[in-house]
Design an enzyme around this catalytic site. Structure first.
Site, PDB file in Angstrom:
ATOM      1  N   HIS A  21      41.599  34.540  42.907  1.00 26.14           N
ATOM      2  CA  HIS A  21      41.613  33.698  41.704  1.00 26.14           C
ATOM      3  C   HIS A  21      42.658  32.581  41.858  1.00 26.14           C
ATOM      4  CE1 HIS A  21      40.335  37.553  39.408  1.00 26.14           C
ATOM      5  NE2 HIS A  21      39.297  36.758  39.378  1.00 26.14           N
TER       6      HIS A  21
ATOM      7  N   LYS B  71      32.843  45.276  27.985  1.00 21.61           N
ATOM      8  CA  LYS B  71      33.567  45.915  29.090  1.00 21.61           C
ATOM      9  C   LYS B  71      34.968  46.277  28.591  1.00 21.61           C
ATOM     10  CE  LYS B  71      33.085  42.853  32.733  1.00 21.61           C
ATOM     11  NZ  LYS B  71      33.537  42.295  33.999  1.00 21.61           N
TER      12      LYS B  71
ATOM     13  N   SER C  48      39.169  41.973  41.707  1.00 25.13           N
ATOM     14  CA  SER C  48      40.032  42.740  40.797  1.00 25.13           C
ATOM     15  C   SER C  48      39.670  44.221  40.880  1.00 25.13           C
ATOM     16  CB  SER C  48      39.837  42.263  39.358  1.00 25.13           C
ATOM     17  OG  SER C  48      40.145  40.911  39.238  1.00 25.13           O
TER      18      SER C  48
END
Ligand code: ADP
Length: 164
Positions: A16, A40, A127
């Site tokens: 990122h 989520k 992630s």
């Protein structure tokens, strides 16, 4: 030109960060949008995710961080951005991101999506991968900056203590 970079950032990785650094060089203002995941359940709260992004982007003066809910295109319009930035790691990202960008164009044709292809060294970084490795006590130093690694290790330690 203003751009937004929306995502979950749960947590922010070197992948990122690479996209943020490159995008911030070619736009006047880059607004990172941290998605408040309604469906989520993220590992880190929105405040925690924003806090980590703030720490690792400290040196970038034209970068702002905000949370948002709903469509990325609406977040772009709210921030007067013409462009949505997304990162591509490989074919799987491409298939998903292409569709997403087409949906976004159908919703708001005035906002365009710009893709950055990741540096080879970051193509396997995600992630979820960082969380998986941290959960098993592995080395995540190549995945996430030190402040994020500390938070991940801390999170799993706390979870193990709760289980005891
Ligand atoms: P989302 O849930 O919106 O996919 P992520 O935080 O997983 O949120 O990803 C945000 C954006 O960053 C996506 O465009 C994703 O493809 C991109 N991205 C994630 N990891 C990397 C990486 N290692 N290199 C380049 N881009 C990445």
């Amino acid at each position: 030109m203003t751009a937004v970079y929306p995502g979950s950032f749960d947590p922010i990785t070197y992948g990122h960060l690479n996209i943020i650094e490159r995008a911030s060089k070619i736009c006047d203002r880059l607004v990172i949008g941290v998605l408040e995941n309604v469906n989520k359940t993220p590992m880190f709260t929105t405040e925690e995710r924003i806090g980590m992004i703030r720490k690792v982007t400290e040196g970038l003066s034209n970068v702002e961080i905000k949370s948002f809910e709903g469509f990325s295109v609406d977040f772009a319009v709210e921030n007067n951005a013409e462009v949505i930035v997304r990162g591509l790691r490989g074919e799987t990202d491409f298939a998903y991101e292409l569709q997403l960008s087409q949906i976004n164009r159908a919703l708001k044709p005035e906002v365009d999506t710009v893709f950055f292809s990741t540096d080879i060294s970051y193509s396997i970084i995600s992630s979820s991968g960082a969380k998986e490795i941290a959960m098993h006590g592995g080395d995540i130093s190549k995945f996430v900056p030190p402040v994020v690694a500390d938070r991940l290790i801390e999170k799993f330690k706390n979870q193990q203590e709760i289980k005891k």
